[in-house]
Every structure is written in C-alpha cells, then in structure tokens.
Design an enzyme around this catalytic site. Structure first.
Site, PDB file in Angstrom:
ATOM      1  N   LYS A   1      57.063  25.462  85.959  1.00 20.28           N
ATOM      2  CA  LYS A   1      55.743  24.807  86.009  1.00 20.28           C
ATOM      3  C   LYS A   1      54.776  25.529  85.077  1.00 20.28           C
ATOM      4  O   LYS A   1      53.985  24.908  84.395  1.00 20.28           O
ATOM      5  CB  LYS A   1      55.174  24.847  87.440  1.00 20.28           C
ATOM      6  CG  LYS A   1      55.681  23.745  88.346  1.00 20.28           C
ATOM      7  CD  LYS A   1      54.902  23.730  89.653  1.00 20.28           C
ATOM      8  CE  LYS A   1      55.558  22.843  90.677  1.00 20.28           C
ATOM      9  NZ  LYS A   1      54.953  22.941  92.009  1.00 20.28           N
TER      10      LYS A   1
ATOM     11  N   TYR B   1      65.059  15.411  94.264  1.00 19.93           N
ATOM     12  CA  TYR B   1      65.592  14.065  94.511  1.00 19.93           C
ATOM     13  C   TYR B   1      65.938  13.323  93.214  1.00 19.93           C
ATOM     14  O   TYR B   1      66.236  12.126  93.256  1.00 19.93           O
ATOM     15  CB  TYR B   1      64.557  13.254  95.315  1.00 19.93           C
ATOM     16  CG  TYR B   1      64.231  13.864  96.659  1.00 19.93           C
ATOM     17  CD1 TYR B   1      64.970  13.546  97.801  1.00 19.93           C
ATOM     18  CD2 TYR B   1      63.190  14.789  96.800  1.00 19.93           C
ATOM     19  CE1 TYR B   1      64.676  14.116  99.030  1.00 19.93           C
ATOM     20  CE2 TYR B   1      62.882  15.368  98.027  1.00 19.93           C
ATOM     21  CZ  TYR B   1      63.627  15.021  99.131  1.00 19.93           C
ATOM     22  OH  TYR B   1      63.332  15.591 100.342  1.00 19.93           O
TER      23      TYR B   1
ATOM     24  N   ARG C   1      54.380  13.788  87.436  1.00 21.49           N
ATOM     25  CA  ARG C   1      53.748  15.042  87.011  1.00 21.49           C
ATOM     26  C   ARG C   1      53.235  14.924  85.572  1.00 21.49           C
ATOM     27  O   ARG C   1      52.148  15.400  85.256  1.00 21.49           O
ATOM     28  CB  ARG C   1      54.746  16.201  87.139  1.00 21.49           C
ATOM     29  CG  ARG C   1      54.088  17.560  87.172  1.00 21.49           C
ATOM     30  CD  ARG C   1      55.035  18.662  87.588  1.00 21.49           C
ATOM     31  NE  ARG C   1      55.564  18.472  88.923  1.00 21.49           N
ATOM     32  CZ  ARG C   1      56.787  18.025  89.196  1.00 21.49           C
ATOM     33  NH1 ARG C   1      57.634  17.762  88.234  1.00 21.49           N
ATOM     34  NH2 ARG C   1      57.181  17.870  90.436  1.00 21.49           N
TER      35      ARG C   1
ATOM     36  N   ASP D   1      50.670  19.474  93.880  1.00 24.95           N
ATOM     37  CA  ASP D   1      51.453  19.152  95.061  1.00 24.95           C
ATOM     38  C   ASP D   1      52.099  17.799  94.795  1.00 24.95           C
ATOM     39  O   ASP D   1      51.447  16.881  94.286  1.00 24.95           O
ATOM     40  CB  ASP D   1      50.577  19.089  96.316  1.00 24.95           C
ATOM     41  CG  ASP D   1      51.431  19.164  97.566  1.00 24.95           C
ATOM     42  OD1 ASP D   1      52.224  20.124  97.684  1.00 24.95           O
ATOM     43  OD2 ASP D   1      51.346  18.265  98.423  1.00 24.95           O
TER      44      ASP D   1
HETATM   45  P1  IMP Z   1      55.801  21.062  96.162  1.00 25.47           P
HETATM   46  O1  IMP Z   1      56.380  22.114  95.270  1.00 25.47           O
HETATM   47  O2  IMP Z   1      55.201  21.547  97.411  1.00 25.47           O
HETATM   48  O3  IMP Z   1      54.889  20.144  95.407  1.00 25.47           O
HETATM   49  O4  IMP Z   1      57.046  20.178  96.688  1.00 25.47           O
HETATM   50  C1  IMP Z   1      57.532  19.159  95.938  1.00 25.47           C
HETATM   51  C2  IMP Z   1      58.879  18.673  96.466  1.00 25.47           C
HETATM   52  O5  IMP Z   1      58.944  17.260  96.170  1.00 25.47           O
HETATM   53  C3  IMP Z   1      60.053  19.315  95.714  1.00 25.47           C
HETATM   54  O6  IMP Z   1      60.606  20.368  96.433  1.00 25.47           O
HETATM   55  C4  IMP Z   1      61.034  18.162  95.584  1.00 25.47           C
HETATM   56  O7  IMP Z   1      61.821  18.050  96.746  1.00 25.47           O
HETATM   57  C5  IMP Z   1      60.143  16.937  95.509  1.00 25.47           C
HETATM   58  N1  IMP Z   1      59.817  16.618  94.103  1.00 25.47           N
HETATM   59  C6  IMP Z   1      58.595  16.685  93.513  1.00 25.47           C
HETATM   60  N2  IMP Z   1      58.661  16.326  92.215  1.00 25.47           N
HETATM   61  C7  IMP Z   1      59.962  16.037  91.982  1.00 25.47           C
HETATM   62  C8  IMP Z   1      60.659  15.619  90.811  1.00 25.47           C
HETATM   63  O8  IMP Z   1      60.122  15.459  89.697  1.00 25.47           O
HETATM   64  N3  IMP Z   1      61.980  15.415  90.972  1.00 25.47           N
HETATM   65  C9  IMP Z   1      62.633  15.572  92.152  1.00 25.47           C
HETATM   66  N4  IMP Z   1      62.040  15.983  93.261  1.00 25.47           N
HETATM   67  C10 IMP Z   1      60.704  16.210  93.187  1.00 25.47           C
END
Ligand code: IMP
Length: 197
Positions: A12, A152, A179, A69
């Site tokens: 990121k 996913y 994103r 998020d």
């Molecule tokens: P965060 O890091 O709390 O925003 O959690 C995001 C979660 O959503 C990740 O752990 C993935 O399971 C899912 N996720 C978010 N963006 C993506 C993506 O671009 N591809 C696949 N899964 C995603």
C-alpha cells in the site's frame, strides 16, 4: 508535504507513493514516523473505520495521516462480508479459506452481483479531513480463477473484462479497481486542498 500511512502494508505504501509523489507528497510508514498504532476497527461502515485509523495515527504522530478501509459487499448476502471482509469466517482463516467460505455461502444462489469498496481518509492535525470513495462492480464466480492479487481476487469477476481480479496484471487491476478509483479521487481532492492551503 509528508503523510504517514496508517497501515503496516508495504505494498500500500509503495502504491500510494507512486501516485502521490506526482503532487510532491511523500508518504512514510508508521515506523518512519516513530509510531506503532493498533486500531480496533469498531466501525460499521468503511468511512468510519478509515477515519478511526487515520485519526489515531495522526494523533499519535502529530503528522497528517492517511488510511484506507476496503472490502467486498455481496448483494445476495445483504452486503456481507463488507467491513468484516478481512475477518470473514473468523480470525483463523487464510485468504483461500475465506473465499471458499464465500463460495459455499453462495451455493445454489443465482444472484451473484457484488462490489468492492474502498474509502481513503486523510486527517490533518488542524482538524481538516479529506475522504474519497471508490467502488468496482462485478460478480462472484462459481469457482476461483487466476493466480494474481490477494484476498477475494480469484472469485471476483469483472464482466466487462471477462476476467477475475486475479487474472489481471496489477496495472489492469488498478485501472478499474475500487482502490484505484478512490486513489484517483483522493489525488484530485488533495491537489485542490494543497492549492488552497
Ligand atoms: P482492510 O485492510 O481492513 O481494508 O481489509 C480489507 C479486506 O478486504 C482484505 O483483507 C481483503 O479480504 C478484502 N479486500 C479489499 N480489497 C481487496 C482487493 O482488491 N482484492 C481482494 N480482496 C480485497
């Protein structure tokens, strides 16, 4: 200007620096800013959780902080896993087990529409907040396809491209992803903010 990223994710950090360096903005890690913040994601929306993370790191570091998020919202599951995407099925599961559980929960379900959502928030020490939201619509495939990406991606099918996220190159994915869209919108808003301040 220097921003701290409220995340331990190095991918990121690189992605953000790539896009924001064009505005003369440098994004550094929590470690570089001398902070290590654990934020409990207690919000029920992407906006709330993104703000919680950015605010906590801004307060700890005294510097402007940025957080994102994101998650997957599946229509037939009333928007689940949503903000719980990273924790779907409990803490013990890995990415593969999580998307298998999703496929299992959609077994026999013909309505497969879904969307990825990303909300980016930047909190400034003077109380100013900038936020941006990006969404990518798609469907949940019946079986995983592709090796790329994370989370996913193997089961998220983009009808216009006839491929899952896991079958796209990082550049192709960024061009259509939640994103990528949130970041583009964030870049525009930050540019306007910097002109005024
Ligand atoms: P965060 O890091 O709390 O925003 O959690 C995001 C979660 O959503 C990740 O752990 C993935 O399971 C899912 N996720 C978010 N963006 C993506 C993506 O671009 N591809 C696949 N899964 C995603």
């Amino acid at each position: 200007m220097k921003l701290v990223l409220a995340s331990k994710n190095k991918k990121k950090l690189a992605e953000l620096n790539d896009i924001l360096s064009r505005l003369g903005v440098q994004v550094c890690s929590e470690a570089e800013a001398g902070v290590d913040v654990e934020v409990e994601e207690t919000g029920t929306t992407f906006e709330e959780n993104s703000l919680l993370k950015a605010k906590a790191v801004m307060e700890a570091s005294g510097m402007p902080a940025i957080a994102d998020d994101s998650g997957l919202c599946v229509d037939a599951l009333n928007g689940a896993p949503g903000v719980y995407s990273a924790r779907y099925g409990g803490e013990g599961l890995d990415d593969t087990a999580r998307y298998r559980l999703l496929l299992e929960n959609l077994r026999g379900q013909m309505t497969r529409t879904a969307r990825f959502v990303s909300v980016i928030t930047c909190c400034f020490p003077n109380g100013d907040v900038i936020s941006a939201r990006g969404e990518c619509p798609g469907t949940i495939s019946y079986a995983p396809m592709g090796e790329g990406g994370f989370g996913y991606d193997p089961v998220f099918f983009v009808p216009g491209l006839k491929k899952t996220f896991a079958q796209l190159s990082p550049e192709e994915k960024n061009a259509v992803s939640h994103r990528g869209k949130a970041l583009e919108q964030f870049k525009t808003k930050l540019e306007e903010y910097l002109k005024k301040n």
